[in-house]
Design a protein around this motif. Sequence first.
Motif, PDB file in Angstrom:
ATOM      1  N   LEU A 101       0.682  -1.222   0.025  1.00 21.57           N
ATOM      2  CA  LEU A 101       0.107   0.172  -0.154  1.00 21.57           C
ATOM      3  C   LEU A 101       0.815   1.281  -0.001  1.00 21.57           C
ATOM      4  O   LEU A 101       1.893   1.402   0.400  1.00 21.57           O
ATOM      5  N   LEU A 102       0.343   2.178  -0.774  1.00 17.70           N
ATOM      6  CA  LEU A 102       1.151   3.624  -0.647  1.00 17.70           C
ATOM      7  C   LEU A 102       0.581   4.224   0.321  1.00 17.70           C
ATOM      8  O   LEU A 102      -0.644   4.357   0.540  1.00 17.70           O
ATOM      9  N   VAL A 103       1.239   4.851   1.412  1.00 18.18           N
ATOM     10  CA  VAL A 103       0.927   5.380   2.565  1.00 18.18           C
ATOM     11  C   VAL A 103       1.463   6.887   2.643  1.00 18.18           C
ATOM     12  O   VAL A 103       2.732   7.267   2.195  1.00 18.18           O
ATOM     13  N   GLN A 104       0.905   7.888   3.057  1.00 19.00           N
ATOM     14  CA  GLN A 104       1.366   9.162   3.291  1.00 19.00           C
ATOM     15  C   GLN A 104       1.323   9.410   4.876  1.00 19.00           C
ATOM     16  O   GLN A 104       0.316   9.586   5.646  1.00 19.00           O
ATOM     17  N   LEU A 105       2.551   9.779   5.417  1.00 14.33           N
ATOM     18  CA  LEU A 105       2.600  10.190   6.659  1.00 14.33           C
ATOM     19  C   LEU A 105       1.826  11.723   7.049  1.00 14.33           C
ATOM     20  O   LEU A 105       1.875  12.254   6.239  1.00 14.33           O
ATOM     21  N   LEU A 106       1.250  11.562   8.146  1.00 17.15           N
ATOM     22  CA  LEU A 106       0.719  12.734   8.484  1.00 17.15           C
ATOM     23  C   LEU A 106       1.335  13.497   9.738  1.00 17.15           C
ATOM     24  O   LEU A 106       1.888  12.994  10.680  1.00 17.15           O
ATOM     25  N   ALA A 107       0.834  14.712   9.981  1.00 17.49           N
ATOM     26  CA  ALA A 107       1.355  15.404  10.865  1.00 17.49           C
ATOM     27  C   ALA A 107       0.060  15.136  11.848  1.00 17.49           C
ATOM     28  O   ALA A 107      -0.857  14.748  11.659  1.00 17.49           O
ATOM     29  N   LEU A 108       0.188  15.808  13.072  1.00 19.31           N
ATOM     30  CA  LEU A 108      -0.810  15.740  14.131  1.00 19.31           C
ATOM     31  C   LEU A 108      -2.257  16.109  13.629  1.00 19.31           C
ATOM     32  O   LEU A 108      -3.205  16.112  14.059  1.00 19.31           O
ATOM     33  N   ASP A 109      -2.015  17.434  12.769  1.00 17.69           N
ATOM     34  CA  ASP A 109      -3.195  18.138  12.288  1.00 17.69           C
ATOM     35  C   ASP A 109      -3.855  17.282  10.889  1.00 17.69           C
ATOM     36  O   ASP A 109      -4.476  17.659  10.159  1.00 17.69           O
ATOM     37  N   ASP A 110      -3.060  16.215  10.816  1.00 15.20           N
ATOM     38  CA  ASP A 110      -3.669  15.272   9.551  1.00 15.20           C
ATOM     39  C   ASP A 110      -3.406  15.709   8.292  1.00 15.20           C
ATOM     40  O   ASP A 110      -3.805  15.132   7.197  1.00 15.20           O
ATOM     41  N   THR A 111      -2.389  16.782   8.323  1.00 14.09           N
ATOM     42  CA  THR A 111      -1.825  17.246   7.037  1.00 14.09           C
ATOM     43  C   THR A 111      -0.558  16.325   6.615  1.00 14.09           C
ATOM     44  O   THR A 111      -0.069  15.892   7.473  1.00 14.09           O
ATOM     45  N   PRO A 112      -0.567  16.282   5.292  1.00 12.92           N
ATOM     46  CA  PRO A 112       0.500  15.149   4.725  1.00 12.92           C
ATOM     47  C   PRO A 112       2.092  15.866   5.170  1.00 12.92           C
ATOM     48  O   PRO A 112       2.092  17.011   5.365  1.00 12.92           O
ATOM     49  N   ARG A 113       2.833  14.887   5.531  1.00  9.15           N
ATOM     50  CA  ARG A 113       4.336  15.484   5.708  1.00  9.15           C
ATOM     51  C   ARG A 113       5.200  14.344   4.978  1.00  9.15           C
ATOM     52  O   ARG A 113       5.072  13.272   5.180  1.00  9.15           O
ATOM     53  N   GLY A 114       6.351  14.936   4.517  1.00  9.18           N
ATOM     54  CA  GLY A 114       7.163  13.920   3.991  1.00  9.18           C
ATOM     55  C   GLY A 114       6.541  13.402   2.417  1.00  9.18           C
ATOM     56  O   GLY A 114       5.441  13.541   2.206  1.00  9.18           O
ATOM     57  N   PRO A 115       7.346  12.660   1.854  1.00 14.65           N
ATOM     58  CA  PRO A 115       7.049  11.851   0.701  1.00 14.65           C
ATOM     59  C   PRO A 115       6.084  10.683   1.147  1.00 14.65           C
ATOM     60  O   PRO A 115       6.274  10.093   2.181  1.00 14.65           O
ATOM     61  N   ALA A 116       5.324  10.114   0.235  1.00 11.31           N
ATOM     62  CA  ALA A 116       4.611   9.072   0.223  1.00 11.31           C
ATOM     63  C   ALA A 116       5.574   7.875   0.232  1.00 11.31           C
ATOM     64  O   ALA A 116       6.699   7.911  -0.487  1.00 11.31           O
ATOM     65  N   LEU A 117       5.105   6.751   0.823  1.00  9.47           N
ATOM     66  CA  LEU A 117       6.123   5.398   0.973  1.00  9.47           C
ATOM     67  C   LEU A 117       5.302   4.240   0.740  1.00  9.47           C
ATOM     68  O   LEU A 117       3.992   4.210   0.888  1.00  9.47           O
ATOM     69  N   LEU A 118       5.904   3.184   0.451  1.00  6.49           N
ATOM     70  CA  LEU A 118       5.109   1.904   0.302  1.00  6.49           C
ATOM     71  C   LEU A 118       5.465   1.031   1.493  1.00  6.49           C
ATOM     72  O   LEU A 118       6.584   0.768   2.164  1.00  6.49           O
ATOM     73  N   ALA A 119       4.096   0.641   2.119  1.00  5.19           N
ATOM     74  CA  ALA A 119       4.278  -0.494   3.318  1.00  5.19           C
ATOM     75  C   ALA A 119       3.477  -1.714   3.015  1.00  5.19           C
ATOM     76  O   ALA A 119       2.717  -1.701   2.160  1.00  5.19           O
TER      77      ALA A 119
END
Lengths: 90, 90, 90, 90, 90
Positions: free
Chosen positions: C25-43
């Motif tokens: 799955l392609l996942v996007q890390l989130l900040a605490l306010d649910d905004t994206p942070r950093g690049p997407a990665l695969l898990a």
Amino acid sequence: MQIARVVGTVVATQKHSAFDGAKLLLVQLLALDDTPRGPALLAVDALGAGVHEKVLIVMEGRAAGQALGRTMAPVDAAIVGIVDTVDLEA
Amino acid sequence: MQIARVVGTVVATQKHSAFDGAKLLLVQLLALDDTPRGPALLAVDALGAGVHEKVLIVMEGRAAGQALGRTMAPVDAAIVGIVDTVDLEA
Amino acid sequence: MQIARVVGTVVATQKHSAFDGAKLLLVQLLALDDTPRGPALLAVDALGAGVHEKVLIVMEGRAAGQALGRTMAPVDAAIVGIVDTVDLEA
Amino acid sequence: MQIARVVGTVVATQKHSAFDGAKLLLVQLLALDDTPRGPALLAVDALGAGVHEKVLIVMEGRAAGQALGRTMAPVDAAIVGIVDTVDLEA
Amino acid sequence: MQIARVVGTVVATQKHSAFDGAKLLLVQLLALDDTPRGPALLAVDALGAGVHEKVLIVMEGRAAGQALGRTMAPVDAAIVGIVDTVDLEA
């Protein structure tokens, strides 16, 4: 795992014996829109990936050694898949 | 693996015994155009690399220990190859 | 562990055999306010997470292999939980 | 390995039993011109380093555990040498 | 190891079985002046740390598993100490 594109090759005649016969490819990590992100790095290839192909990279020593089938090899990045499609659901 | 240039040496008389006889080189990571990127770091050398040589660096403890041939050594970076050529296909 | 959102899937027909049957799955890390942070990665996913779900990601090879139940798999990120609530005490 | 300076100490009465008797030092990573770079971090010390000394830091769990002589200790950074001189060849 | 403050909790009913009974705390890494730095992350807690407490975090899978006393657990960060004092010698 990260998505990257193969952008070149590296020749190193003098190297650790665990690399004998292993292919070293220069890969560029990609953002989701396929633009480059971060520096290029070197990954061992056990799948026969070619230049310009989009690949899956595992970036960790234990995992990269597994990918190469040589758990004791001093490697920290490996190509573990060749990407067919990326489906991003907005 | 990353491409770096050997830029110096470090002397540490008092050190963990696993480093006895190991050469500690100061290396500078390089971008594809050979400009420096990021801070310099220290890598153990098992290949006899010299100052100014362009080398392959593995940056991970398990892998670096393997490179040194001492799997229990407390190291996190090692020189695993000496670069002859980098072929970048645009 | 990090909080991320599942944002897509990746198909790679040609891949390391340890990935057979594993979902990537392609996942996007989130900040605490649910905004994206950093690049997407695969898990890799061993929990059956779906697109748009908020998940816990472990980002380290040994841990990710454990999550998949295949300690020798060349993986470096895995989904290990599905987030119900995040309680932030200011 | 990285070059750092010892800048302080930390007291933690309640801690994992593997830390009993281990010294926890606050270290600041240094650039080649000895200016600080990045945040300060905590490293276990098995060499008897003192505040203000310039040291070699290994930043990885397996390696740090080896440095402490406790391979099962939950540590991720350790002091593995005390720097005498750094010779940078321009 | 890094210094962080516990800032919240996370509930994840559906998770890897190795997390059963483990407490997952949201922690914020701190700079030396106690200001937040970087994103918040999740750490397993084996010490009974409470919200607002200043803690020592180990960020690496092998080490975090040791901290939890479950070497096979898919974790990458753990609380390994509760900070009493930080003495910074300028």
